[in-house]
Motif scaffolding. Sequence first.
Motif: not given
Lengths: 321, 321, 321
Positions: B65-68, B71-72, B74-75, B78-79, B84, B118, B301-302, B305
Amino acid sequence: MNRPKNIQLDSNGKLRHFLSIEGLNRSLLTEILDSAENFTSVGKQQAKKVPLLRGKTIANLFFEPSTRTRTTFDLAEKRLSADVINIDINRSATAKGETLLDTLQNLTAMQIDMFVVRHNSSGAAHFIAQNVPDSISVINAGDGRHSHPTQAMLDMFTIRREKQDFTKLKVAIVGDVMHSRVARSQIHALNILGCPEIRVIAPRTLLPLHIEDLGVHVTTNIDDGLAGVDVIIMLRLQNERMSGAHLPSKQEYFKDYGLTSKRLKLAADDVILMHPGPMNRGVEIESSVADSDNSVILQQVTNGIAVRMAVMAMAMQGNIL
Amino acid sequence: MNRPKNIQLDSNGKLRHFLSIEGLNRSLLTEILDSAENFTSVGKQQAKKVPLLRGKTIANLFFEPSTRTRTTFDLAEKRLSADVINIDINRSATAKGETLLDTLQNLTAMQIDMFVVRHNSSGAAHFIAQNVPDSISVINAGDGRHSHPTQAMLDMFTIRREKQDFTKLKVAIVGDVMHSRVARSQIHALNILGCPEIRVIAPRTLLPLHIEDLGVHVTTNIDDGLAGVDVIIMLRLQNERMSGAHLPSKQEYFKDYGLTSKRLKLAADDVILMHPGPMNRGVEIESSVADSDNSVILQQVTNGIAVRMAVMAMAMQGNIL
Amino acid sequence: MNRPKNIQLDSNGKLRHFLSIEGLNRSLLTEILDSAENFTSVGKQQAKKVPLLRGKTIANLFFEPSTRTRTTFDLAEKRLSADVINIDINRSATAKGETLLDTLQNLTAMQIDMFVVRHNSSGAAHFIAQNVPDSISVINAGDGRHSHPTQAMLDMFTIRREKQDFTKLKVAIVGDVMHSRVARSQIHALNILGCPEIRVIAPRTLLPLHIEDLGVHVTTNIDDGLAGVDVIIMLRLQNERMSGAHLPSKQEYFKDYGLTSKRLKLAADDVILMHPGPMNRGVEIESSVADSDNSVILQQVTNGIAVRMAVMAMAMQGNIL
């Protein structure tokens, strides 16, 4: 067009839902195969996308877990440019006591264009198709022990690509026929497409009653059954059904019904070998056989995307033209 | 180009997979940083999208599992306009007894262009890269205790934006180095980019054997270690490893190794403070320090991405040009 | 514009967050309804998509499970062409001990444009709106027992479509008002839109203290309450609250407060009947009544998508113009 009434077809005989192979005729199955042939090129393009279903919403309703089928549907939908909603029904509204019919009416009210349904009850996709308005198409992604028509069609597509003509083929289906929705759909499809000899090979405990009525030859001896066949379709052995009356040990099963390299030699020289996945290597199939030149198991996966794109595009054609 | 063979690079020395910092040279790391610089603008546009990977399919394979990180990625995907597919491996095919290799071959047959992986086993991403065809790129999103190269590169990117020149920096890495894939990747990256002084600060029980061989200075005394440094990288303390031999209580740990405002004063006046997140405030770091002007934790974090967009675009370049 | 300071509005009185009905005035609610009217056509188009939020990123933060609300938000976002990130908070970073504030700051650092928040604590969406930078809009998708403003607005939209003028209506709200965030938001919206008579019908144990202060008539007798009403809004009975002091059995509840066809006759001939779903047929409502011509329950679902598109587009207007 004096066609018998069939919920899968519209009044012009065009595909509206795709629920089971039964009730479809050779020309419609052939139309699916021909359409899938066109879609195979999309997967090879630089941008693997066609705008055919752009702005359409497809809901994947999986009442039962699945990786392979769900992922290939998801990919097929994205390659058709549809918007995709994945609804894992186990973890949702039905848990709050809502009836399936209410869930369906709610999804319908959300102006969804297509439901792709996987359910552990036989007949679930039919039930859903009977209870949605005309504007919505339903695709059966596997219901109970009944039917898995897109799997059968991707198998037919794979056979046609390798063997061209169904009317000269001997096909063996090996394994747990009793619990297999895949086997039922394959037998129907092979019959409709004119395959003259379908052999079912399984231990007596894994053979459904009256299976011969589907027009197949039955044997419990794998060596007899494989003699001279052009196509071998292995079925997955469901581990959860290994215990109890149905089966001895995995080792025993492999000894009696496993596809070994020695047994493969009984078939025609250019036999192709298929499996719907996921495989249990060393149980229903010897590992080296799964990876041999005769195996078209991975082509089945690739073809699955094109076949699913074809079926979805055809079912939506009234909607997009 | 007489480059040593490296699975991460193609025959022209261009990035093909991004698996670990080891084996890459300064010019390639710099190319990633420069490319990320260009992608930072995408996040500031009205429409945060570029069509670079339109029609490409990226599968996020998260065996852990992983969130950060997830999600980055995934973003970033998409960008870049990719399609995906998120596959939560724990809940899927492997549960049905399929081998990892079979899962991979199936995903490959689905004509996926890139795997973001991961896994809790060190070497998993390398294993996968060795077992996919040439057309597929693999990005390591963290494997066991081994490597987390995109995290290291977003850290390098953040340092370069603040400090410009790596060749004059003193950098301290503080905390649970033993269990940290992030620390290993950071040390390699800092060395390759020419950082002259890397200090590792940790209690003896959280120091891996032979860590000095990586070219770092080791100390168990945080006050000594922080003296005059330009960059402090805090590591996350894994709560699940607090018990037993490794560590005393959280309170003890904070007393001995927590970054307090008092200790921050030992570093250079313009020191920057980093943390890969999620933070344990009051355990490895004093809350006010995490929110101080020296902290660049949210910039990390920024930047993550942009760095991930850069790495994915570079790895796909052979595929899109 | 001498408007009282309201976190939901920007300095020009335009919608910035959508957190609760309280604090908004009739002209703003009417603007939402008018805008939703425009968006209803999108669901009927061949391609159900407008490019309004293309390149914007919306994160659905669901701290509490939901199917209907989440799916309709997801659909609304896709029909606005936004990029959507679904974050199931229960299974993610907060489990690693990160504070909600740190989670928010991280998501903010990812340059997300809008948070859609569902949380079991009253005030959660307000808290989040207070802690994000100006560039981010927050939409409340239900917080504790406090508020569910998009549900209330889709109900108002449904009433206006059927009855046009709020200023002549008698509306009855029936059931578990105590635990219902929906009821609170509906009462505020009906008051603001000028509805002259709102009746609340519930057993004493399901009536919150001081409910009369909201400007409603209260009765424990459903037959009295339904007499002559133009609109009946049924509330869902939360099964998990059936036990203990609050309620007798489901059968008792249905006998005393269930909406039967007999009771429906007490209302105006052209009464409309609403329910936020999911329904407990045979508990709060007789099955045939739910499916009767008076029912607009499924229209509520359809309208929910248009209303959510309207609210999200309005909240982002400063961002997209």
